[in-house]
Motif scaffolding. Structure first.
Motif, short mmCIF file in Angstrom:
data_model
loop_
_atom_site.label_atom_id
_atom_site.label_comp_id
_atom_site.label_asym_id
_atom_site.label_seq_id
_atom_site.Cartn_x
_atom_site.Cartn_y
_atom_site.Cartn_z
N TRP A 54 -19.28 7.95 28.86
CA TRP A 54 -18.68 7.13 29.92
C TRP A 54 -18.06 5.85 29.34
O TRP A 54 -17.01 5.41 29.82
N GLY A 55 -18.69 5.28 28.34
CA GLY A 55 -18.09 4.13 27.67
C GLY A 55 -16.76 4.50 27.04
O GLY A 55 -15.78 3.77 27.14
N GLY A 56 -16.72 5.67 26.40
CA GLY A 56 -15.48 6.14 25.78
C GLY A 56 -14.39 6.46 26.79
O GLY A 56 -13.21 6.16 26.57
N ILE A 57 -14.77 7.06 27.91
CA ILE A 57 -13.79 7.37 28.96
C ILE A 57 -13.21 6.09 29.54
O ILE A 57 -11.99 5.97 29.72
N TYR A 58 -14.08 5.13 29.82
CA TYR A 58 -13.61 3.84 30.34
C TYR A 58 -12.67 3.18 29.33
O TYR A 58 -11.59 2.70 29.70
N ALA A 59 -13.06 3.17 28.07
CA ALA A 59 -12.22 2.54 27.04
C ALA A 59 -10.87 3.24 26.94
O ALA A 59 -9.83 2.58 26.83
N ALA A 60 -10.87 4.55 26.98
CA ALA A 60 -9.60 5.29 26.88
C ALA A 60 -8.68 4.96 28.05
O ALA A 60 -7.47 4.74 27.86
N ALA A 61 -9.24 4.91 29.25
CA ALA A 61 -8.43 4.56 30.43
C ALA A 61 -7.87 3.16 30.29
O ALA A 61 -6.68 2.91 30.56
N TRP A 62 -8.70 2.22 29.84
CA TRP A 62 -8.27 0.84 29.69
C TRP A 62 -7.14 0.73 28.67
O TRP A 62 -6.13 0.06 28.91
N VAL A 63 -7.31 1.40 27.54
CA VAL A 63 -6.29 1.35 26.48
C VAL A 63 -4.97 1.93 26.97
O VAL A 63 -3.90 1.32 26.78
N VAL A 64 -5.01 3.09 27.59
CA VAL A 64 -3.77 3.71 28.11
C VAL A 64 -3.13 2.79 29.14
O VAL A 64 -1.90 2.57 29.12
N GLY A 65 -3.92 2.24 30.02
CA GLY A 65 -3.39 1.34 31.03
C GLY A 65 -2.76 0.09 30.45
O GLY A 65 -1.69 -0.35 30.89
N ARG A 66 -3.42 -0.50 29.46
CA ARG A 66 -2.86 -1.73 28.86
C ARG A 66 -1.58 -1.44 28.09
O ARG A 66 -0.65 -2.26 28.09
N ILE A 67 -1.50 -0.31 27.44
CA ILE A 67 -0.25 0.05 26.75
C ILE A 67 0.87 0.17 27.78
O ILE A 67 1.97 -0.38 27.60
N ALA A 68 0.61 0.89 28.87
CA ALA A 68 1.62 1.03 29.93
C ALA A 68 1.96 -0.33 30.52
O ALA A 68 3.14 -0.61 30.83
N TYR A 69 0.97 -1.18 30.69
CA TYR A 69 1.18 -2.51 31.25
C TYR A 69 2.11 -3.34 30.35
O TYR A 69 3.08 -3.93 30.83
N VAL A 70 1.81 -3.39 29.08
CA VAL A 70 2.61 -4.20 28.15
C VAL A 70 4.05 -3.68 28.10
O VAL A 70 5.00 -4.46 28.20
N ILE A 71 4.21 -2.38 27.95
CA ILE A 71 5.56 -1.80 27.89
C ILE A 71 6.32 -2.10 29.19
O ILE A 71 7.48 -2.52 29.16
N GLY A 72 5.65 -1.87 30.32
CA GLY A 72 6.31 -2.10 31.61
C GLY A 72 6.66 -3.55 31.82
O GLY A 72 7.78 -3.87 32.25
#
Length: 131
Positions: free
Chosen positions: A77-95
């Motif tokens: 669950w820690g890994g799943i949360y981290a993966a979601a956060w990382v993907v989201g932040r990448i999309a956030y920065v690019i957007g």
């Protein structure tokens, strides 16, 4: 032996995203002549700067929370949360750098799991306390 390898990998990925988000800031400083310590300039610079700063601000919530999640619910669950956060932040920065109106999806991809993790952790701790 690593007890939380997925959470550790996710933490390192989050820190790498933070470093990666700083690169457009430096590039914009050079391109537009925005000398440190100034944090204002053309909109292109300010978007890169804010995307990086907003990521740093979110790290304050994410870093302790990802380890709380791993401790309470397990490494997966820690890994799943981290993966979601990382993907989201990448999309956030690019957007955000392209157009501030395009940052919403990335914010939701990282923000909703953070909210769920926080609420889940609080509920878990309260349930444990009342037992």
């Amino acid at each position: 032996m690593m007890t939380f390898p997925l959470t550790l990998l996710g933490t390192l990925a989050a820190l790498a995203v933070y470093v990666w988000a700083s690169i457009p800031v430096g590039q914009a400083r050079g391109k537009f002549g925005v000398k440190a310590p100034s944090v204002t300039g053309p909109p292109e610079f300010e978007r890169a700067f804010r995307a990086h700063q907003n990521t740093m601000e979110q790290l304050v919530l994410f870093l302790p929370l990802v380890w709380i999640v791993a401790t309470l619910f397990g490494d997966l669950w820690g890994g799943i949360y981290a993966a979601a956060w990382v993907v989201g932040r990448i999309a956030y920065v690019i957007g955000y750098i392209k157009d501030p109106e395009k940052r919403g999806a990335g914010f939701l991809i990282s923000g909703l799991p953070s909210l769920a993790a926080l609420v889940g952790a609080i509920v878990s701790v309260v349930i444990d306390l009342v037992r």
